[in-house]
Enzyme design. Structure first.
Site, PDB file in Angstrom:
ATOM      1  N   TYR A 120      44.740  46.683  31.066  1.00  0.00           N
ATOM      2  CA  TYR A 120      43.654  47.647  30.942  1.00  0.00           C
ATOM      3  C   TYR A 120      44.128  48.977  30.361  1.00  0.00           C
ATOM      4  O   TYR A 120      43.355  49.925  30.271  1.00  0.00           O
ATOM      5  CB  TYR A 120      43.003  47.891  32.306  1.00  0.00           C
ATOM      6  CG  TYR A 120      42.129  46.751  32.795  1.00  0.00           C
ATOM      7  CD1 TYR A 120      42.162  45.507  32.183  1.00  0.00           C
ATOM      8  CD2 TYR A 120      41.277  46.923  33.877  1.00  0.00           C
ATOM      9  CE1 TYR A 120      41.386  44.463  32.627  1.00  0.00           C
ATOM     10  CE2 TYR A 120      40.482  45.886  34.334  1.00  0.00           C
ATOM     11  CZ  TYR A 120      40.539  44.659  33.709  1.00  0.00           C
ATOM     12  OH  TYR A 120      39.760  43.623  34.151  1.00  0.00           O
ATOM     13  N   LYS A 167      52.505  37.299  39.193  1.00  0.00           N
ATOM     14  CA  LYS A 167      52.724  36.092  38.387  1.00  0.00           C
ATOM     15  C   LYS A 167      54.098  36.215  37.724  1.00  0.00           C
ATOM     16  O   LYS A 167      54.262  35.992  36.517  1.00  0.00           O
ATOM     17  CB  LYS A 167      51.610  35.941  37.345  1.00  0.00           C
ATOM     18  CG  LYS A 167      51.595  34.603  36.627  1.00  0.00           C
ATOM     19  CD  LYS A 167      51.329  33.418  37.544  1.00  0.00           C
ATOM     20  CE  LYS A 167      51.239  32.125  36.734  1.00  0.00           C
ATOM     21  NZ  LYS A 167      51.192  30.929  37.597  1.00  0.00           N
ATOM     22  N   ASP A 223      41.132  42.900  39.840  1.00  0.00           N
ATOM     23  CA  ASP A 223      39.763  42.798  39.352  1.00  0.00           C
ATOM     24  C   ASP A 223      39.237  41.383  39.561  1.00  0.00           C
ATOM     25  O   ASP A 223      38.122  41.166  40.068  1.00  0.00           O
ATOM     26  CB  ASP A 223      39.738  43.181  37.871  1.00  0.00           C
ATOM     27  CG  ASP A 223      38.359  43.591  37.382  1.00  0.00           C
ATOM     28  OD1 ASP A 223      37.417  43.629  38.191  1.00  0.00           O
ATOM     29  OD2 ASP A 223      38.231  43.884  36.184  1.00  0.00           O
ATOM     30  N   ASP A 227      36.485  39.899  42.705  1.00  0.00           N
ATOM     31  CA  ASP A 227      35.230  39.244  42.344  1.00  0.00           C
ATOM     32  C   ASP A 227      35.146  37.853  42.957  1.00  0.00           C
ATOM     33  O   ASP A 227      34.075  37.423  43.410  1.00  0.00           O
ATOM     34  CB  ASP A 227      35.099  39.148  40.823  1.00  0.00           C
ATOM     35  CG  ASP A 227      34.529  40.412  40.206  1.00  0.00           C
ATOM     36  OD1 ASP A 227      34.587  41.470  40.868  1.00  0.00           O
ATOM     37  OD2 ASP A 227      34.033  40.359  39.071  1.00  0.00           O
TER      38      ASP A 227
END
Length: 326
Positions: A120, A167, A223, A227
């Site tokens: 981002y 990750k 993010d 969700d």
């Protein structure tokens, strides 16, 4: 003491749920002065600028900001607004409430999402026709800062389980640095924590969310995982969030502008009102924040409920029910 609150409704249902949160705040015995700013698709269509300088200044000068939702111009609105308040941490609780048909009724999670970097950061380019790149930025300073915040949050809010999502088995340099730094923070504190590959964590959160509490995440992972957690508790209409900086903060629901129902007066205001409760906590009004949460929880359990929760009530009716319970 009067606190100045910037109010930026934005697009779509932001225009409906943001006034609902203001109504709730005005029902409390707290001295707030509200200053409204414009941002989003309609403003860009009118002025050519999705986030006018005047709105930036309103948010920068305020003690805190309430933001509703952004539409197609989201990247031009919410990301810069988070920078305006110098936000480094995005706090996203996902909690199952009584009276709702939650997929996982034992869910009580808080995602602590790094808010300044990762993909981002906005460093994208086109190398040649048909070939584009996105540069992922991870720094030790930002990783240490979010890990400190996450462990502090868990301690202050009585969460026993802390998980560091990553990750690093694939993104060895970037997530490797994030993981090593966050683990060092936990070790220095003598804190108990687990680590989890973010893709495997997504599966385990769906199956056994009760095994998790605070999840410290890089930007994109936070993010996505938050969700996912919204689906466990009843939908995005229930998730608030806080974008926290050193001296300022911005509060917003996790949901977007929902153009499919915008203007119909049926948007669920719970996430926006719960975001206002987080604003109260941030400014030191913890008792008032607890009162708002209690009123929202009672309304979610006993009604009235908006269509997304199986009811037929309007945004206004739900807001009035919360205010009545206050």
């Amino acid at each position: 003491m009067t606190h100045e609150i910037a109010v930026i409704p934005g697009d779509g249902i932001g225009q409906e749920v943001t006034p609902a949160a203001v109504d709730v705040l005005e029902a409390l015995d707290v001295d707030f002065a509200f200053v409204e700013g414009e941002a989003g698709d309609a403003v860009k269509a009118e002025t050519g600028e999705a986030l006018p300088q005047e709105t930036r200044e309103i948010a920068a000068d305020a003690d805190a900001t309430l933001f509703g939702a952004a539409g197609e111009t989201a990247a031009d609105v919410i990301l810069p607004l988070r920078q305006v308040v110098d936000s480094f941490a995005n706090v996203r609780p996902a909690i199952s409430y009584p009276g709702l048909d939650a997929v996982q009724p034992d869910t009580d999670l808080v995602f602590i999402r790094e808010n300044t970097e990762g993909v981002y950061k906005g460093i994208e380019s086109e190398i040649t026709d048909g070939v584009t790149t996105c540069t992922r930025v991870i720094t030790e300073d930002a990783s240490e800062k979010i890990a400190d915040f996450g462990f502090d949050y868990a301690r202050q809010n009585d969460y026993d389980d802390v998980t560091i999502a990553h990750k690093a088995n694939v993104m060895r340099e970037t997530d490797g640095l994030f993981l090593d730094t966050a683990e060092a923070v936990g070790a220095d504190r003598g804190a108990d924590y687990d680590t989890a590959l973010m893709d495997a964590l997504a599966m385990h959160l769906v199956m056994h969310p009760e095994d998790y509490g605070v999840v410290i995440c890089p930007n994109l992972a936070g993010d996505m995982l938050s969700d996912l957690a919204a689906g466990l508790v009843g939908g995005l209409g229930l998730l608030p969030s806080a974008n926290v900086g050193e001296d300022n903060a911005l509060f917003e629901p996790v949901h977007g502008s929902a153009p499919d129902i915008a203007g119909e007066g049926v948007a669920n205001p719970a996430a926006m009102i719960l975001s206002a409760a987080m604003l109260l906590d941030h400014l030191g009004y913890e008792d008032e924040g607890d009162r708002v949460r209690t009123a929202v929880e009672a309304t979610l359990e006993d009604g009235p409920k908006t269509p997304d929760l199986g009811g037929s009530a309007s945004t206004e009716a739900v807001t009035e029910a919360v205010v009545d319970r206050l």
